[in-house]
Write an enzyme that holds these catalytic residues in place. Structure first.
Site, mmCIF file in Angstrom:
data_model
loop_
_atom_site.group_PDB
_atom_site.id
_atom_site.type_symbol
_atom_site.label_atom_id
_atom_site.label_comp_id
_atom_site.label_asym_id
_atom_site.label_seq_id
_atom_site.Cartn_x
_atom_site.Cartn_y
_atom_site.Cartn_z
ATOM 1 N N HIS A 1 36.213 35.530 0.979
ATOM 2 C CA HIS A 1 35.740 34.552 -0.008
ATOM 3 C C HIS A 1 34.786 35.192 -1.015
ATOM 4 O O HIS A 1 33.776 34.586 -1.392
ATOM 5 C CB HIS A 1 35.069 33.370 0.707
ATOM 6 C CG HIS A 1 35.078 32.097 -0.068
ATOM 7 N ND1 HIS A 1 34.363 31.916 -1.227
ATOM 8 C CD2 HIS A 1 35.726 30.918 0.154
ATOM 9 C CE1 HIS A 1 34.540 30.691 -1.673
ATOM 10 N NE2 HIS A 1 35.376 30.058 -0.851
ATOM 11 N N HIS B 1 36.970 25.591 5.784
ATOM 12 C CA HIS B 1 36.709 26.981 6.169
ATOM 13 C C HIS B 1 36.287 27.145 7.631
ATOM 14 O O HIS B 1 35.406 27.939 7.956
ATOM 15 C CB HIS B 1 35.657 27.600 5.260
ATOM 16 C CG HIS B 1 36.098 27.756 3.832
ATOM 17 N ND1 HIS B 1 37.404 28.021 3.489
ATOM 18 C CD2 HIS B 1 35.398 27.697 2.660
ATOM 19 C CE1 HIS B 1 37.489 28.113 2.164
ATOM 20 N NE2 HIS B 1 36.294 27.916 1.648
ATOM 21 N N GLU C 1 41.229 33.965 -3.340
ATOM 22 C CA GLU C 1 41.370 33.927 -1.889
ATOM 23 C C GLU C 1 42.851 33.944 -1.491
ATOM 24 O O GLU C 1 43.524 32.920 -1.570
ATOM 25 C CB GLU C 1 40.697 32.677 -1.338
ATOM 26 C CG GLU C 1 39.263 32.475 -1.799
ATOM 27 C CD GLU C 1 38.813 31.037 -1.617
ATOM 28 O OE1 GLU C 1 39.047 30.470 -0.531
ATOM 29 O OE2 GLU C 1 38.253 30.470 -2.576
#
Length: 368
Positions: free
Chosen positions: A188, A115, A326
């Site tokens: 998220h 991420h 996501e």
């Protein structure tokens, strides 16, 4: 019935300050049918989303925190905008334009960049302003990611725009760069349509417009190309409770302790959002319908939640307390030439749209 696309003007209040004194604001969007979304400038984060059930009783249906300190110190990306590259990059390394770029290895227990690195887009305060668009009133958040941030090349100007109308939260991402780079942004949020802190999502039913998924290795990285979902616990082409197959002895579920996989969405990347997922909670009657331009969706069932995090309701977040949906490019795409490319070059624009429509009635199957 209220007119379509009628939404109240966004309201901004102070949510807190970082240890260095930087102010963090919270923007509240509301529509005329009882939906409300709260967005933080820290991480361009969706903090809460309130929507009514079939009896008109409203509840927040996303996991999060009441205090800024928890977002800064403890959050497993609750509601955050993640980037510069969402999901995992193997060995924190990729080659672009003949040059190898090295990133942080911040995926606990695995040699991956996760991420966006140690301090990705989710750990910065974004600039915000109210906007009025054809899709509703909203808030536009922007930030400049400098060249070399977390090891990524190029200076990237990014915006995330949240708009709300008629039970539909639209998230639009744009980015431009001054040098070749990679960009893959997503939201998220962890959903629990029974209400935040109200049990698990094992009784939620999920339907995906995806005939294939990406099997992973023990580092949760794609170990090859897409595999058919037919005959496996990854088949959500018809609505199925998330808990039905979660403890199936399938080796892919043993690797991750649940679902933490990318499904290959039918039709690939599109210029306009098309329906790709439907999540429903039979007891409350709440339904979430997702549409996106993206080629994939990572489904994560909160396998690592362990009861140590406490939400605004005062409830502890146990395993499977929420499910993240996501929409994004595939994991580790920069290292897989056969995957849809995630490259961004000067003069081009990264553009991605995902919509989340909430309602509290029975629904038809999603369009193929």
């Amino acid at each position: 019935m209220p007119p379509l696309n009628q939404t109240s003007a966004p309201v901004c209040d102070r949510f807190g300050r970082l240890p260095d004194g930087t102010a963090v604001d919270r923007w509240t969007l509301t529509d005329t049918i009882g939906t409300a979304a709260r967005i933080l400038t820290y991480g361009a984060t969706l903090q809460s989303l309130t929507t009514p059930d079939r009896k008109g009783r409203s509840a927040n249906v996303v996991l999060g925190f009441a205090d800024l300190a928890d977002y800064v110190e403890r959050s497993p990306y609750f509601g955050a905008t993640v980037g510069r590259y969402a999901n995992r990059i193997a060995a924190g390394s990729f080659v672009l334009s003949g040059r190898r770029h090295l990133l942080a290895l911040n995926d606990p227990g695995r040699p991956n960049c996760l991420h966006g690195g140690e301090r990705g887009f989710s750990a910065h305060v974004w600039q915000a302003r109210s906007v009025s668009t054809p899709t509703g009133e909203g808030v536009e958040l922007s930030r400049v990611s400098p060249d070399g941030e977390e090891g990524f090349p190029g200076t990237v100007h990014a915006t995330v725009t949240y708009t709300l109308a008629d039970g539909c939260l639209r998230i639009e991402y744009r980015a431009a760069t001054d040098a070749p780079t990679i960009v893959n942004l997503t939201n998220h949020t962890y959903f629990n349509l029974a209400g935040e802190g109200n049990g698990t999502i094992l009784d939620h039913e999920l339907e995906l417009a995806a005939a294939h998924y990406l099997p992973v290795d023990h580092n949760l990285l794609p170990r090859g190309g897409p595999a058919p979902v037919a005959g496996t616990p990854f088949d959500f082409t018809s609505a199925c409770p998330l808990g039905r197959c979660l403890w199936d002895p399938h080796e892919q579920l043993k690797i991750s302790g649940g679902y933490d996989h990318c499904w290959v969405l039918d039709g690939g990347w599109t210029q306009t959002p098309r329906p790709i997922a439907r999540l429903s909670h039979p007891d409350s009657g709440r339904v979430l319908e997702l549409a996106t331009t993206e080629p994939g969706i990572q489904v994560y069932t909160g396998n690592s939640l362990d009861g140590t995090l406490v939400g605004p309701s005062g409830a502890s977040y146990v395993p499977y307390a929420g499910v993240a949906l996501e929409t994004q490019h595939y994991p580790d795409s920069p290292n897989h030439p056969d995957f849809p490319p995630a490259h961004l070059y000067p003069g081009a624009e990264y553009h991605s749209v995902t919509t989340m429509r909430f309602r509290a009635v029975g629904g038809e199957a999603i369009a193929g």
